[in-house]
Design an enzyme around this catalytic site. Structure first.
Site, PDB file in Angstrom:
ATOM      1  N   SER A   8      -7.129   1.409  21.873  1.00 39.42           N
ATOM      2  CA  SER A   8      -6.599   2.137  22.448  1.00 39.42           C
ATOM      3  C   SER A   8      -6.079   3.036  21.537  1.00 39.42           C
ATOM      4  CB  SER A   8      -5.362   1.382  23.451  1.00 39.42           C
ATOM      5  OG  SER A   8      -4.361  -0.045  22.085  1.00 39.42           O
ATOM      6  N   GLU A  10      -3.320   5.672  18.915  1.00 38.20           N
ATOM      7  CA  GLU A  10      -2.124   6.469  18.410  1.00 38.20           C
ATOM      8  C   GLU A  10      -2.055   7.681  18.103  1.00 38.20           C
ATOM      9  OE1 GLU A  10       1.163   3.589  17.226  1.00 38.20           O
ATOM     10  OE2 GLU A  10       1.069   4.798  15.606  1.00 38.20           O
ATOM     11  N   ASP A 101      14.487   3.592  14.450  1.00 32.25           N
ATOM     12  CA  ASP A 101      15.417   3.276  13.246  1.00 32.25           C
ATOM     13  C   ASP A 101      16.695   5.155  12.884  1.00 32.25           C
ATOM     14  OD1 ASP A 101      14.448   1.830  12.076  1.00 32.25           O
ATOM     15  OD2 ASP A 101      12.692   3.339  11.659  1.00 32.25           O
ATOM     16  N   PHE A 207       3.523   4.451   2.823  1.00 33.66           N
ATOM     17  CA  PHE A 207       3.818   4.037   4.145  1.00 33.66           C
ATOM     18  C   PHE A 207       3.833   2.782   4.001  1.00 33.66           C
ATOM     19  CE2 PHE A 207       2.368   4.014   8.433  1.00 33.66           C
ATOM     20  CZ  PHE A 207       3.687   4.609   8.945  1.00 33.66           C
ATOM     21  N   HIS A 257      -5.481  -1.223  18.276  1.00 34.53           N
ATOM     22  CA  HIS A 257      -5.102  -0.109  18.736  1.00 34.53           C
ATOM     23  C   HIS A 257      -5.763   0.723  17.924  1.00 34.53           C
ATOM     24  CE1 HIS A 257      -1.345   2.199  20.072  1.00 34.53           C
ATOM     25  NE2 HIS A 257      -1.168   2.129  19.068  1.00 34.53           N
TER      26      HIS A 257
END
Length: 276
Positions: A8, A10, A101, A207, A257
């Site tokens: 998969s 993103e 968030d 990140f 993923h």
């Protein structure tokens, strides 16, 4: 013949017309790899709500199975229910349910745990959606302890999660340890490792600090040995992530993923190496 390992990808909603065009090209290139589905992120407090919806619509129109990210954030439950209904009307059958968030300056608002969103999805839509939740092999940065983090994960599974996607990591032992601890609790929910290609050390470090992912010291120092973005840098990053994926696959990971960052080159290079 062995069944190919499920994949998969993103993506995140583009903010400009050029970004929309680029994502369409990336989407088409990666769709050729036969992903089980693609996911589309959802900004803090619903800040990308319309962008997420339009991106999801374009992915559906391209013939892909899509899993929109959905979070409570600062949204009222009725707002979330309305969005759930829109996704159901689009034929969406999978949702990634996250805590979410609240954007800076909005106070405490309606911040909820992801387990509440899983329950809302099940109460409002029954078993219409396959629900993905997040897992943190290196422990969620807000969790009071590793044991508490594990309990929170188990609660999401008990509430109706069908499978889980992990935060990215570069230490396979953390993933296998997490899976073993989950199994010891009697939880059988499949946990799919999230994979972040290494293409930019500056962004990766920033990140990682923000989301609590560990960048191992050896890897951090090795990245300093190469010029940012150079062929040698990219080759080293590809070697590291390929070795990680090979170990995960050999250890029985139920899928991969890939966090694409709306780029095709690094995911394609990785999948070429893995024979996919």
């Amino acid at each position: 013949m062995a069944t190919p390992l499920p994949l998969s990808f993103e993506f995140f909603p583009p903010k400009t017309p050029a970004g929309v065009r680029k994502l369409a090209a990336v989407r088409d290139r990666l769709a050729a790899r036969g992903p089980e589905y693609v996911s589309v992120t959802y900004g803090a407090g619903g800040s990308t709500r319309e962008g997420t919806l339009s991106t999801v619509e374009s992915m559906v129109a391209a013939g892909l199975d899509v899993a929109p990210h959905l979070s409570m954030g600062s949204d009222a439950p009725d707002t979330v229910r309305t969005l759930i209904d829109r996704y159901r009307d689009l034929g969406i059958r999978r949702i990634v349910a996250l805590r979410g968030d609240i954007p800076s300056g909005m106070g405490t608002g309606r911040l909820h745990y992801a387990v509440e969103l899983v329950r809302l999805l099940r109460e409002h839509a029954g078993n219409h959606f396959h629900i993905e939740v997040a897992a943190y092999p290196e422990i969620h940065p807000d969790a009071p302890s590793a044991d508490a983090d594990l309990r929170f994960f188990a609660e999401k599974c008990a509430a109706g999660a069908d499978s889980a996607l992990t935060q990215y990591f570069y230490n396979a032992d953390a993933y296998f340890d997490f899976c073993d601890r989950v199994s010891a609790l009697g939880v059988t929910t499949p946990i799919i490792p999230g994979i972040m290609p290494i293409t930019n050390s500056t962004g990766l470090r920033r990140f990682s600090r923000a989301c609590g992912a560990e960048l191992p010291r050896w890897l951090d120092r090795r990245l300093d040995s190469y010029e940012e973005g150079s062929p040698d840098f990219l080759a080293f990053g590809l070697d590291v992530v390929t070795a990680l994926c090979e170990r995960l696959i050999a250890g029985g990971a139920p899928g991969l993923h890939l966090y694409t960052m709306n780029q095709a080159e690094a995911p394609e290079a990785l999948l070429n190496r893995l024979g996919r």
